[in-house]
Design a protein around this motif. Structure first.
Motif, PDB file in Angstrom:
ATOM      1  N   ASP A 117      -3.936  19.551  -8.237  1.00  0.00           N
ATOM      2  CA  ASP A 117      -2.980  20.570  -8.651  1.00  0.00           C
ATOM      3  C   ASP A 117      -2.179  21.075  -7.453  1.00  0.00           C
ATOM      4  OD1 ASP A 117      -2.071  22.355 -10.816  1.00  0.00           O
ATOM      5  OD2 ASP A 117      -2.909  23.941  -9.556  1.00  0.00           O
ATOM      6  N   ASP A 121      -0.953  29.422  -6.909  1.00  0.00           N
ATOM      7  CA  ASP A 121      -1.721  30.510  -7.545  1.00  0.00           C
ATOM      8  C   ASP A 121      -3.216  30.615  -7.215  1.00  0.00           C
ATOM      9  OD1 ASP A 121      -1.438  28.222  -9.214  1.00  0.00           O
ATOM     10  OD2 ASP A 121      -2.167  29.324 -10.941  1.00  0.00           O
ATOM     11  N   ASP A 129       2.567  31.512  -8.596  1.00  0.00           N
ATOM     12  CA  ASP A 129       2.609  30.098  -8.225  1.00  0.00           C
ATOM     13  C   ASP A 129       3.500  29.854  -7.014  1.00  0.00           C
ATOM     14  OD1 ASP A 129       1.219  30.072 -10.591  1.00  0.00           O
ATOM     15  OD2 ASP A 129       2.198  28.265 -11.361  1.00  0.00           O
ATOM     16  N   LYS A 194       6.400  23.326 -19.193  1.00  0.00           N
ATOM     17  CA  LYS A 194       5.242  24.214 -19.196  1.00  0.00           C
ATOM     18  C   LYS A 194       5.735  25.594 -19.607  1.00  0.00           C
ATOM     19  CE  LYS A 194       1.722  26.152 -16.143  1.00  0.00           C
ATOM     20  NZ  LYS A 194       1.136  26.090 -14.794  1.00  0.00           N
ATOM     21  N   TYR A 200      -3.161  30.468 -21.698  1.00  0.00           N
ATOM     22  CA  TYR A 200      -3.757  30.186 -20.386  1.00  0.00           C
ATOM     23  C   TYR A 200      -4.811  31.219 -19.989  1.00  0.00           C
ATOM     24  CZ  TYR A 200       0.671  27.542 -19.961  1.00  0.00           C
ATOM     25  OH  TYR A 200       1.736  26.720 -20.175  1.00  0.00           O
ATOM     26  N   PHE A 203      -8.295  30.179 -18.586  1.00  0.00           N
ATOM     27  CA  PHE A 203      -8.156  29.461 -17.311  1.00  0.00           C
ATOM     28  C   PHE A 203      -8.020  30.456 -16.154  1.00  0.00           C
ATOM     29  CE2 PHE A 203      -5.417  27.745 -13.967  1.00  0.00           C
ATOM     30  CZ  PHE A 203      -5.850  26.435 -13.778  1.00  0.00           C
ATOM     31  N   ARG A 204      -7.217  31.489 -16.377  1.00  0.00           N
ATOM     32  CA  ARG A 204      -7.032  32.476 -15.311  1.00  0.00           C
ATOM     33  C   ARG A 204      -8.329  33.256 -15.075  1.00  0.00           C
ATOM     34  NH1 ARG A 204      -0.858  34.441 -16.929  1.00  0.00           N
ATOM     35  NH2 ARG A 204       0.049  32.350 -16.779  1.00  0.00           N
ATOM     36  N   LYS A 216       4.910  35.275 -15.550  1.00  0.00           N
ATOM     37  CA  LYS A 216       5.435  34.027 -14.983  1.00  0.00           C
ATOM     38  C   LYS A 216       6.714  33.575 -15.699  1.00  0.00           C
ATOM     39  CE  LYS A 216       0.992  32.479 -13.085  1.00  0.00           C
ATOM     40  NZ  LYS A 216       0.139  31.306 -12.766  1.00  0.00           N
ATOM     41  N   GLN A 220       8.039  29.759 -15.770  1.00  0.00           N
ATOM     42  CA  GLN A 220       7.592  28.985 -16.937  1.00  0.00           C
ATOM     43  C   GLN A 220       8.591  29.164 -18.089  1.00  0.00           C
ATOM     44  OE1 GLN A 220       3.526  30.282 -17.523  1.00  0.00           O
ATOM     45  NE2 GLN A 220       2.850  29.282 -15.634  1.00  0.00           N
ATOM     46  N   LYS A 247       2.949  21.368 -21.944  1.00  0.00           N
ATOM     47  CA  LYS A 247       1.812  22.282 -21.872  1.00  0.00           C
ATOM     48  C   LYS A 247       2.212  23.650 -22.377  1.00  0.00           C
ATOM     49  CE  LYS A 247      -0.986  24.453 -18.340  1.00  0.00           C
ATOM     50  NZ  LYS A 247      -1.302  24.564 -16.951  1.00  0.00           N
ATOM     51  N   VAL A 272      -4.725  23.198 -23.547  1.00  0.00           N
ATOM     52  CA  VAL A 272      -5.129  24.202 -22.552  1.00  0.00           C
ATOM     53  C   VAL A 272      -6.357  25.029 -22.943  1.00  0.00           C
ATOM     54  CG1 VAL A 272      -2.796  24.379 -21.607  1.00  0.00           C
ATOM     55  CG2 VAL A 272      -3.542  25.970 -23.413  1.00  0.00           C
ATOM     56  N   SER A 273      -6.760  25.861 -22.000  1.00  0.00           N
ATOM     57  CA  SER A 273      -7.990  26.642 -22.131  1.00  0.00           C
ATOM     58  C   SER A 273      -8.056  27.485 -23.411  1.00  0.00           C
ATOM     59  CB  SER A 273      -8.157  27.540 -20.906  1.00  0.00           C
ATOM     60  OG  SER A 273      -7.031  28.390 -20.742  1.00  0.00           O
ATOM     61  N   TYR A 312     -10.347  20.005 -22.184  1.00  0.00           N
ATOM     62  CA  TYR A 312     -11.702  20.464 -21.870  1.00  0.00           C
ATOM     63  C   TYR A 312     -12.717  19.873 -22.851  1.00  0.00           C
ATOM     64  CZ  TYR A 312      -8.899  23.536 -19.064  1.00  0.00           C
ATOM     65  OH  TYR A 312      -7.980  23.992 -18.154  1.00  0.00           O
TER      66      TYR A 312
HETATM   67  C1  PBG Z   1      -1.180  27.381 -12.795  1.00  0.00           C
HETATM   68  C2  PBG Z   1      -1.902  26.663 -13.886  1.00  0.00           C
HETATM   69  C3  PBG Z   1      -2.274  27.257 -15.103  1.00  0.00           C
HETATM   70  C4  PBG Z   1      -2.945  26.289 -15.849  1.00  0.00           C
HETATM   71  C5  PBG Z   1      -2.982  25.126 -15.077  1.00  0.00           C
HETATM   72  N1  PBG Z   1      -2.325  25.368 -13.865  1.00  0.00           N
HETATM   73  C6  PBG Z   1      -2.156  28.632 -15.619  1.00  0.00           C
HETATM   74  C7  PBG Z   1      -0.975  29.417 -15.347  1.00  0.00           C
HETATM   75  O1  PBG Z   1       0.160  28.940 -15.392  1.00  0.00           O
HETATM   76  O2  PBG Z   1      -1.189  30.594 -15.061  1.00  0.00           O
HETATM   77  C8  PBG Z   1      -3.503  26.554 -17.213  1.00  0.00           C
HETATM   78  C9  PBG Z   1      -4.440  25.577 -17.797  1.00  0.00           C
HETATM   79  C10 PBG Z   1      -5.205  26.069 -18.946  1.00  0.00           C
HETATM   80  O3  PBG Z   1      -4.982  27.156 -19.514  1.00  0.00           O
HETATM   81  O4  PBG Z   1      -6.106  25.326 -19.355  1.00  0.00           O
HETATM   82  N2  PBG Z   1      -0.635  26.621 -11.779  1.00  0.00           N
END
Ligand code: PBG
Length: 324
Positions: A117, A121, A129, A194, A200, A203-204, A216, A220, A247, A272-273, A312
């Motif tokens: 990656d 961030d 980011d 994205k 997300y 993930f955060r 963001k 984004q 995404k 995503v998460s 996942y």
């Molecule tokens: C940030 C990044 C994010 C994810 C992957 N890379 C989150 C964001 O943009 O804050 C999210 C992945 C997920 O939710 O599974 N560079």
């Protein structure tokens, strides 16, 4: 009735014969979260079955997944707060958690393919980011840091670089640096479309990487936009991307389909998460059959046109498939 579509659904054999879309572990990339230390395996509360793993457990996890046929992994680091700064300096520290662990994985599993990656961030004290000045997220000034990060990852053994900050000029800049240093075989999977998404959240939590102020939305994409994805894809193609990603996945199947119809490059979907968390939560409550929902959702992404899915569910899907 001359035409009876039901005839093509009459038995498992016929149904299998006319099945239009297939899904296998070949299509999947498994995102993994790593953390510093030893013998640490901490479940992320909003993502049952997914853990932050210390390098020793991470290597075990990769071994298990490779046995199940999953061979590509997307790696994300949880960085200790004390190592974060405004310039994300830890991101290109060769002795830091991320780069050290990548070298270890490649040493032990040369045939594993690693996607890394490239975004500030996880290492940024601002949780954004990009570089922040006077509350603004800077575009061009961030490039130098991303270039260093990408190069350090390539040197550590990355197979696919994933610039995920959704800002301008990333792919071209990184491609040029990689090529100049002889890494012409390292691929770039661009986070092409994205979206600024609520999905997300987990993930955060996992990386403790939520922005310290604001959101963001200046980098984004707006979830309301579809045609804008074509602008982003045009640029990524021109700049030398090898694969284009959309995404999140589920709420953006139309965008996956749009890109797959308009571009010849492989299309990836990032399941995503939050999409994972929704199914897990409902299944835990007994509100739906989690395994069937998993397969149905992954299949929908393939049907929409995704060649590759980051999910996942990768390990669980592989286990489900093995058990037949
Ligand atoms: C940030 C990044 C994010 C994810 C992957 N890379 C989150 C964001 O943009 O804050 C999210 C992945 C997920 O939710 O599974 N560079």
């Amino acid at each position: 009735m001359l035409r009876r579509p039901r005839r093509n659904r009459k038995s498992a054999t016929v149904r299998a014969m006319v099945q239009e879309t297939h899904l296998s572990t070949d299509h999947l990339i498994f995102p993994l979260f790593m953390t510093e230390g030893q013998n640490k395996k901490v479940e992320i509360s909003s993502m049952p079955g997914i853990h932050r793993l210390s390098p020793d457990h991470l290597l075990e996890e990769i071994y298990t997944c490779m046995e199940l046929g999953i061979r590509t992994f997307a790696l994300f680091p949880q960085i200790d707060e004390s190592l974060k700064d405004s310039h994300a300096r830890e991101s290109h520290n060769p002795g830091g958690l991320y780069l050290r662990t990548i070298r270890q994985i490649k040493g032990q599993f040369p045939e594993a393919s690693l996607m890394t990656d490239v975004a500030m961030d996880p290492y940024s004290s601002d949780g954004h980011d990009g570089l922040v000045r006077n509350g603004q997220i800077l575009n061009d000034e961030t490039l130098e840091i991303l270039g260093k990060m990408a190069l350090a990852q390539a040197r550590a053994g990355a197979d696919i670089i994933g610039p995920s900050d959704m800002m301008d000029g990333r792919v071209g800049f990184i491609r040029q640096i990689l090529d100049a240093e002889g890494f012409t075989n390292v691929s770039i999977m661009s986070y092409t479309a994205k979206y600024a998404s609520a999905f997300y959240g987990p993930f955060r939590d996992a990386l403790e990487s939520a922005p310290k102020f604001g959101d963001k939305k200046t980098y984004q994409m707006n979830p309301a936009n579809r045609r804008e994805a074509l602008i982003e894809a045009d640029l990524d193609v021109e700049e030398g991307a090898d694969m284009l990603m959309v995404k999140p996945a589920l709420a953006y199947l139309d965008v996956i389909s749009l890109l797959s119809q308009n571009y010849d490059l492989p299309i990836a979907a990032y399941n995503v998460s939050g999409e994972y968390a929704m199914i897990k939560a409902a299944a835990r409550n007994g509100w739906l059959d989690g395994e069937r929902a998993m397969v149905e959702c992954l299949m929908s992404m393939r049907r929409a046109g995704a060649n590759i899915i980051l999910t996942y569910f990768a390990r669980e899907f592989a286990g489900w498939q093995r058990k037949g």
